[in-house]
Design a protein around this motif. Structure first.
Motif: not given
Ligand code: 261
Length: 404
Positions: A72, A78, A166, A237-238, A241-243, A289, A292, A392
């Motif tokens: 990221f 985060l 990641f 990017y967060v 990926l996660g959302a 998750i 992570a 994940f």
């Molecule tokens: C929206 C939450 O996204 C994440 C959470 C923990 C690690 C990487 C993520 O993209």
């Protein structure tokens, strides 16, 4: 039974990605705080210790894993703390508040979910992850962000590439990344994201709209100024990926859990108001998750009988906490009827998931639509359900059939 220290020193990330549960079951019982050489980090595996550290008011600032930081870049919420963290939460929260979500989420999810189902309902069979769970998941967030011009296949490709980067966490004995090439996919995805989003940001700066990214640029900024791209991208990017990935994991996991209990599936189909309960249990059963989240010991500290040096990163294993035998009866079973005990699927403390209500709503609506049109859906028992992932986790394939 193998010696726990040998098990810990020999474990590989690839093994954990196939199935982390047996290893973490041993950790919870015998080494709830353990330094894992393949990871170059301590792992905390019990619910109690994960809760304690995630909720600690001081002593445990948030950090990002080395592989996460490599993926990221600096500036993701985060790993932000204090004022910087509060500002970034303030940037992302308006679109994610329950009152906001309830205004838009039906229109965001239902029409696209119906369109997808209409496309396969007469086939009598589908691999439901790629045909439904993933597209619904990425389309909902993509449209919310303002990326309605990016196809769901591209969004899926982006989250997948960011995800493998990641979690490319393996280190060698010198602490260097064991598989540096594992970051290439993430770098490719980021280059594509920037190439696509940069011109859109140019436009949003001059012509704000209702999209989340447009708001991220403008909200709370002095007249005539916008947030810098350096602040926007790591946080985008967060989300990408996660959302993007996790609501899809949650849908697939919940379906797989229900398929493991046909009696419970039948009850949910007869009474769709049980869907939120099923999804909550699905997300407890296999936390999307899974592993992570990382905190750092600010001072030397003793946790679970283990003394951790100041500055050590500690990985909180939320997927393991959710299967803690000290909190849950028969934790490996999906059970719609189990007593609700707060779990760590959405984390805890200051960094608890900002998108909890959004994600939960997307998952609920997706399952409502699917089970309404296909009340006879069942698992194709001639095919394996393949769960995959350590950072994940969710089903990669879930073959289903129904009568047409
Ligand atoms: C929206 C939450 O996204 C994440 C959470 C923990 C690690 C990487 C993520 O993209």
């Amino acid at each position: 039974m193998s010696d726990i220290n040998e098990l810990i020193s020999g474990i590989t990330i690839a093994e954990l990605e196939r199935d982390p549960h047996p290893f973490y079951e041993r950790l919870r019982a015998e080494a709830p705080v353990a330094f894992v050489p393949a990871l170059g980090m301590y792992i905390v595996s019990t619910r109690e210790l994960c809760l304690e550290i995630s909720r600690a008011a001081e002593g445990w600032p948030a950090v990002i894993s080395a592989a996460g930081g490599r993926t990221f870049g600096p500036g993701a919420l985060l790993s932000a703390n204090g004022d910087a963290h509060r500002k970034l939460r303030g940037m992302v929260e308006p679109h994610l508040q329950p009152s906001a979500v309830d205004r838009y989420v039906d229109d965001l999810v239902r029409p696209f979910a119906r369109k997808l189902i209409a496309g396969f309902e007469n086939d009598g069979a589908a691999e439901i992850i790629s045909a439904y769970c993933e597209p619904v998941s990425v389309r909902a967030l993509g449209d919310l962000l303002g990326l309605d011009d990016v196809s769901h296949d591209t969004l899926r490709d982006w989250f997948h590439k960011l995800s493998v980067s990641f979690t490319n966490a393996a280190v060698d004995d010198t602490g260097e990344f064991a598989n540096p090439d594992g970051f290439i996919p993430g770098d490719e995805a980021k280059a594509q994201i920037i190439a696509h989003v940069d011109p859109k940001i140019d436009r949003w700066i001059e012509h704000p709209d209702r999209s989340a990214i447009s708001h991220w640029l403008h909200d709370g900024m002095p007249e005539g100024q916008t947030r810098s791209r350096e602040e926007i991208y790591p946080n985008l990017y967060v989300f990408l990926l996660g959302a993007m990935q996790e609501p899809g994991h949650a849908m697939g996991t919940t379906l797989a859990g229900l398929f493991s209990r046909p009696d419970q599936l039948e009850r949910v189909i007869d009474d769709p108001t049980l869907i939120p309960r099923a999804a909550a249990e699905g997300m407890r059963w296999v936390a999307p998750i899974w592993s992570a989240v990382v905190k750092v010991a600010e001072q030397e500290v003793t946790v679970g009988g283990v003394t951790i040096p100041a500055g050590s990163p500690v990985m909180l294993s939320y997927g393991s906490a959710n299967r803690d035998e000290n909190a849950y009866d028969a934790p490996t079973a999906f059970d719609l009827d189990r007593p609700v005990i707060p779990n760590l699927t959405f984390g805890g403390g200051m960094h608890a998931c900002a998108g909890t209500y959004f994600a939960t709503s997307v998952v609920r609506i997706a399952l409502e639509e699917l089970l309404e049109v296909l009340p006879n859906i069942e698992r194709d028992t001639s095919r394996e359900v393949s769960f995959w992932g350590w950072g994940f986790r969710g089903p990669t394939e879930l073959h289903t059939t129904w009568e047409v």
